[in-house]
Motif scaffolding. Structure first.
Motif, PDB file in Angstrom:
ATOM      1  N   GLY A  11       0.848  -1.192   0.000  1.00  0.00           N
ATOM      2  CA  GLY A  11       0.000   0.000   0.000  1.00  0.00           C
ATOM      3  C   GLY A  11       0.883   1.242   0.000  1.00  0.00           C
ATOM      4  O   GLY A  11       2.002   1.223  -0.538  1.00  0.00           O
ATOM      5  N   SER A  12       0.412   2.310   0.647  1.00  0.00           N
ATOM      6  CA  SER A  12       1.147   3.579   0.618  1.00  0.00           C
ATOM      7  C   SER A  12       2.552   3.441   1.192  1.00  0.00           C
ATOM      8  O   SER A  12       3.533   3.833   0.568  1.00  0.00           O
ATOM      9  CB  SER A  12       0.414   4.647   1.435  1.00  0.00           C
ATOM     10  N   ARG A  13       2.653   2.852   2.372  1.00  0.00           N
ATOM     11  CA  ARG A  13       3.959   2.781   3.039  1.00  0.00           C
ATOM     12  C   ARG A  13       4.887   1.770   2.367  1.00  0.00           C
ATOM     13  O   ARG A  13       6.084   2.023   2.208  1.00  0.00           O
ATOM     14  CB  ARG A  13       3.796   2.433   4.517  1.00  0.00           C
ATOM     15  N   GLY A  14       4.321   0.635   1.980  1.00  0.00           N
ATOM     16  CA  GLY A  14       5.131  -0.352   1.273  1.00  0.00           C
ATOM     17  C   GLY A  14       5.735   0.270   0.022  1.00  0.00           C
ATOM     18  O   GLY A  14       6.919   0.050  -0.293  1.00  0.00           O
ATOM     19  N   ALA A  15       4.939   1.087  -0.677  1.00  0.00           N
ATOM     20  CA  ALA A  15       5.417   1.715  -1.914  1.00  0.00           C
ATOM     21  C   ALA A  15       6.526   2.732  -1.627  1.00  0.00           C
ATOM     22  O   ALA A  15       7.452   2.900  -2.433  1.00  0.00           O
ATOM     23  CB  ALA A  15       4.250   2.386  -2.627  1.00  0.00           C
ATOM     24  N   VAL A  16       6.448   3.416  -0.488  1.00  0.00           N
ATOM     25  CA  VAL A  16       7.495   4.391  -0.132  1.00  0.00           C
ATOM     26  C   VAL A  16       8.846   3.674   0.008  1.00  0.00           C
ATOM     27  O   VAL A  16       9.857   4.077  -0.573  1.00  0.00           O
ATOM     28  CB  VAL A  16       7.142   5.124   1.182  1.00  0.00           C
ATOM     29  N   TYR A  17       8.849   2.590   0.769  1.00  0.00           N
ATOM     30  CA  TYR A  17      10.113   1.871   0.990  1.00  0.00           C
ATOM     31  C   TYR A  17      10.589   1.201  -0.297  1.00  0.00           C
ATOM     32  O   TYR A  17      11.788   1.225  -0.606  1.00  0.00           O
ATOM     33  CB  TYR A  17       9.946   0.855   2.127  1.00  0.00           C
ATOM     34  N   ALA A  18       9.629   0.623  -1.049  1.00  0.00           N
ATOM     35  CA  ALA A  18      10.012  -0.016  -2.317  1.00  0.00           C
ATOM     36  C   ALA A  18      10.580   1.031  -3.275  1.00  0.00           C
ATOM     37  O   ALA A  18      11.521   0.753  -4.025  1.00  0.00           O
ATOM     38  CB  ALA A  18       8.803  -0.716  -2.926  1.00  0.00           C
ATOM     39  N   VAL A  73      10.009  -6.012   4.812  1.00  0.00           N
ATOM     40  CA  VAL A  73       9.359  -4.752   5.170  1.00  0.00           C
ATOM     41  C   VAL A  73       7.891  -5.067   5.368  1.00  0.00           C
ATOM     42  O   VAL A  73       7.224  -5.502   4.421  1.00  0.00           O
ATOM     43  CB  VAL A  73       9.524  -3.711   4.038  1.00  0.00           C
ATOM     44  N   ILE A  74       7.397  -4.892   6.589  1.00  0.00           N
ATOM     45  CA  ILE A  74       5.993  -5.212   6.873  1.00  0.00           C
ATOM     46  C   ILE A  74       5.206  -3.916   6.987  1.00  0.00           C
ATOM     47  O   ILE A  74       5.406  -3.122   7.913  1.00  0.00           O
ATOM     48  CB  ILE A  74       5.867  -6.072   8.147  1.00  0.00           C
ATOM     49  N   ALA A  75       4.351  -3.696   5.990  1.00  0.00           N
ATOM     50  CA  ALA A  75       3.574  -2.453   5.929  1.00  0.00           C
ATOM     51  C   ALA A  75       2.105  -2.767   5.710  1.00  0.00           C
ATOM     52  O   ALA A  75       1.424  -2.149   4.900  1.00  0.00           O
ATOM     53  CB  ALA A  75       4.124  -1.554   4.816  1.00  0.00           C
ATOM     54  N   THR A  76       1.644  -3.777   6.422  1.00  0.00           N
ATOM     55  CA  THR A  76       0.226  -4.148   6.417  1.00  0.00           C
ATOM     56  C   THR A  76      -0.526  -3.236   7.398  1.00  0.00           C
ATOM     57  O   THR A  76       0.100  -2.514   8.178  1.00  0.00           O
ATOM     58  CB  THR A  76       0.098  -5.620   6.873  1.00  0.00           C
ATOM     59  N   PRO A  77      -1.866  -3.285   7.407  1.00  0.00           N
ATOM     60  CA  PRO A  77      -2.605  -2.503   8.412  1.00  0.00           C
ATOM     61  C   PRO A  77      -2.207  -2.913   9.836  1.00  0.00           C
ATOM     62  O   PRO A  77      -1.784  -4.061  10.065  1.00  0.00           O
ATOM     63  CB  PRO A  77      -4.060  -2.864   8.119  1.00  0.00           C
ATOM     64  N   ASP A  78      -2.384  -1.986  10.765  1.00  0.00           N
ATOM     65  CA  ASP A  78      -1.903  -2.163  12.150  1.00  0.00           C
ATOM     66  C   ASP A  78      -2.231  -3.537  12.744  1.00  0.00           C
ATOM     67  O   ASP A  78      -1.383  -4.155  13.386  1.00  0.00           O
ATOM     68  CB  ASP A  78      -2.541  -1.112  13.082  1.00  0.00           C
ATOM     69  N   VAL A  79      -3.469  -3.983  12.546  1.00  0.00           N
ATOM     70  CA  VAL A  79      -3.885  -5.233  13.185  1.00  0.00           C
ATOM     71  C   VAL A  79      -3.251  -6.454  12.528  1.00  0.00           C
ATOM     72  O   VAL A  79      -3.362  -7.565  13.047  1.00  0.00           O
ATOM     73  CB  VAL A  79      -5.428  -5.397  13.193  1.00  0.00           C
ATOM     74  N   LEU A  80      -2.593  -6.262  11.402  1.00  0.00           N
ATOM     75  CA  LEU A  80      -1.945  -7.381  10.694  1.00  0.00           C
ATOM     76  C   LEU A  80      -0.421  -7.250  10.758  1.00  0.00           C
ATOM     77  O   LEU A  80       0.275  -7.536   9.786  1.00  0.00           O
ATOM     78  CB  LEU A  80      -2.404  -7.418   9.233  1.00  0.00           C
ATOM     79  N   HIS A  81       0.101  -6.775  11.874  1.00  0.00           N
ATOM     80  CA  HIS A  81       1.563  -6.644  12.014  1.00  0.00           C
ATOM     81  C   HIS A  81       2.185  -7.829  12.752  1.00  0.00           C
ATOM     82  O   HIS A  81       3.220  -8.349  12.357  1.00  0.00           O
ATOM     83  CB  HIS A  81       1.916  -5.374  12.807  1.00  0.00           C
ATOM     84  N   ALA A  82       1.574  -8.206  13.867  1.00  0.00           N
ATOM     85  CA  ALA A  82       2.242  -9.140  14.783  1.00  0.00           C
ATOM     86  C   ALA A  82       2.511 -10.494  14.135  1.00  0.00           C
ATOM     87  O   ALA A  82       3.640 -11.004  14.216  1.00  0.00           O
ATOM     88  CB  ALA A  82       1.408  -9.311  16.052  1.00  0.00           C
ATOM     89  N   GLU A  83       1.506 -11.062  13.479  1.00  0.00           N
ATOM     90  CA  GLU A  83       1.685 -12.431  12.967  1.00  0.00           C
ATOM     91  C   GLU A  83       2.788 -12.505  11.917  1.00  0.00           C
ATOM     92  O   GLU A  83       3.697 -13.328  12.045  1.00  0.00           O
ATOM     93  CB  GLU A  83       0.357 -13.011  12.452  1.00  0.00           C
ATOM     94  N   PRO A  84       2.762 -11.649  10.877  1.00  0.00           N
ATOM     95  CA  PRO A  84       3.870 -11.739   9.920  1.00  0.00           C
ATOM     96  C   PRO A  84       5.215 -11.382  10.549  1.00  0.00           C
ATOM     97  O   PRO A  84       6.228 -12.027  10.250  1.00  0.00           O
ATOM     98  CB  PRO A  84       3.497 -10.745   8.807  1.00  0.00           C
ATOM     99  N   ALA A  85       5.248 -10.404  11.444  1.00  0.00           N
ATOM    100  CA  ALA A  85       6.543 -10.017  12.057  1.00  0.00           C
ATOM    101  C   ALA A  85       7.146 -11.213  12.788  1.00  0.00           C
ATOM    102  O   ALA A  85       8.343 -11.511  12.642  1.00  0.00           O
ATOM    103  CB  ALA A  85       6.344  -8.845  13.019  1.00  0.00           C
ATOM    104  N   ILE A  86       6.325 -11.917  13.543  1.00  0.00           N
ATOM    105  CA  ILE A  86       6.827 -13.058  14.315  1.00  0.00           C
ATOM    106  C   ILE A  86       7.217 -14.200  13.366  1.00  0.00           C
ATOM    107  O   ILE A  86       8.290 -14.794  13.498  1.00  0.00           O
ATOM    108  CB  ILE A  86       5.756 -13.508  15.341  1.00  0.00           C
TER     109      ILE A  86
END
Ligand SMILES: NC(=O)c1ccc[n+]([C@@H]2O[C@H](COP(=O)([O-])OP(=O)(O)OC[C@H]3O[C@@H](n4cnc5c(N)ncnc54)[C@H](O)[C@@H]3O)[C@@H](O)[C@H]2O)c1
Length: 418
Positions: A11-18, A73-86
């Motif tokens: 999304g927006s943030r993923g595109a910034v880093y990419a 780079v994990i730039a999913t919505p807030d509630v979808l951070h923990a599972e992929p990060a771990i």
């Protein structure tokens, strides 16, 4: 060799880093993307020339494979951070995780435990730490120019149309579906205050409410959508003014590009007719506060106050730091340092490099680019100090936010317990 990165959430943030990676092929390259929205996924795949098997809809498809990149780079919505990060940390990937780490303290703790257990680096998207402006402020304080910090007064002027866009009509309007305002917007600020003060915060109190953006403040005669509204011309928060007004001047960047991919006047009008951003700000399903204050007590006895308010013109954050030998004021680009001994004020422009050349700093005053650059450098060199917020400190500043929100809800002083 270039650092290999996966993007989860294009999304927006993923595109910034990419985008930074694309501009720095010698430093890093994107090797896979996970994104459920086909258009965003395909765009990133095209930009980075990815093979079909590296382009997936969900991050789970990538953690089923042996590790094939250095970082994620994990730039999913807030509630979808923990599972992929771990999950990615468990496979040995270094993690750049957008802020907030997660919407609750337990998930933040689980993320930190996972990165510590697997020895990988964690960079949380606290981009304000990475700006030249912050670097100068830290250097001034570090050099003892204002003595010991006694108190900090920090203002986050969200901006009236930004408040309406993101926190009344938009993705961060609803606490249950995203996060409380303090976490969504101001976790940057409490983290920044903690970074500048340079010691743990021990106690917080807070007040705040949704004062204005509710049915009780709705003007007589207002319609549910701005396109149909008779009083729209007299409304500062009119979606016609905020979005169509910009399109008509030829501007189609943020926040207009959030509404639709058809950025013509017709496309944006259609989005206002049918989508969430065309709604009256007094007839939305929002519950996050529009103003809040937090008072903080640090380990040494230093104190700080923080004010977040949606009722400002759009501008940068402002800070006053009161030290035992001097006083500092900063507005996001210019810093004034007043020395009590000489009674002189020095003015430092941080949008001017040390060689005198002006530099345009896009994306959080250059913080976005400097964060991803340092994350990549940390992976390339193994030097963890490139990342300006270690896992424990990121956890601590999130715990400050949760404690402050609890203090506001309960109307009491709350200890920040590590
Ligand atoms: N550091 C900052 O200053 C800053 C600024 C804005 C947003 N953020 C944070 O960045 C994160 C992303 O925000 P955004 O504005 O880019 O939002 P966005 O909606 O533009 O992007 C999120 C993307 O994640 C995708 N996604 C959803 N489920 C997925 C899954 N299972 N696998 C892979 N991708 C998935 C969505 O389709 C979407 O494209 C949020 O946590 C937000 O709070 C940080």
């Amino acid at each position: 060799m270039a650092v290999r990165l996966i993007v989860v959430g294009a999304g927006s943030r993923g595109a910034v880093y990419a985008g930074w990676v694309r501009a720095h092929p010698e430093a890093a390259r994107i090797v896979a993307v996970a994104e459920p929205r086909a258009a965003h996924r395909e765009q990133l795949a095209r930009d980075h020339d990815l093979p079909a098997d590296a382009v997936v809809a969900d991050w789970r498809e990538l953690v089923d494979r042996p590790r094939f990149a250095d970082g994620v780079v994990i730039a999913t919505p807030d509630v979808l951070h923990a599972e992929p990060a771990i999950a990615f940390a468990e496979l040995g990937y270094h993690v750049l995780l957008e802020k907030p780490m997660a919407p609750n303290a337990d998930d933040c703790r689980r993320i930190v435990a996972a990165v510590e257990r697997h020895g990988v680096m964690l960079a949380v998207g606290h981009v304000l730490r990475y700006t030249r402006y912050t670097e100068r402020i830290k250097a001034i304080i570090g050099a003892g120019r204002i003595g010991e910090i006694a108190s900090v007064a920090h203002l986050e002027p969200v901006g009236y149309w930004h408040q309406a866009h993101s926190f009344v009509r938009g993705n961060w309007r609803d606490q249950a579906r995203s996060a409380p305002m303090l976490l969504a917007k101001s976790s940057h600020d409490l983290d920044w205050i903690r970074y500048v003060v340079g010691e743990p915060c021990v106690q917080v109190s807070s007040f705040g409410s949704l004062q204005h953006f509710h049915a009780g403040a709705r003007p007589a005669g207002a319609a549910d959508r701005c396109l149909d509204c008779a009083v729209e011309p007299s409304c500062a928060y009119s979606a016609v003014k905020i979005y169509l007004g910009r399109v008509r001047t030829g501007y189609t960047g943020w926040p207009v590009d959030v509404l639709t991919s058809d950025l013509t006047e017709t496309g944006v009008t259609e989005a206002l007719r049918t989508g969430p951003y065309g709604r009256c700000v007094y007839a939305c399903d929002n519950d996050v506060v529009d103003h809040q204050v937090v008072a903080m007590q640090f380990a040494s006895g230093a104190t700080a106050t923080f004010t977040m308010t949606g009722f400002t013109r759009q501008r940068d954050r402002e800070t006053r730091i009161f030290g035992t030998r001097g006083e500092l004021y900063g507005d996001g680009s210019t810093i004034e340092v007043h020395d009590f001994l000489t009674d002189r004020t020095e003015t430092i422009r941080t949008d001017v490099a040390l060689d005198g050349t002006e530099h345009a700093a896009a994306g959080h005053s250059g913080g976005d680019a400097r964060l991803i650059a340092r994350f990549v450098a940390a992976i390339a060199t193994g030097d963890r100090t490139q990342i300006l917020s270690g896992p424990a400190e990121s956890l601590e500043s999130h715990l400050m936010v949760f404690a402050a929100e609890q203090a506001r809800r309960d109307g009491r002083v709350v200890d920040v317990v590590p």
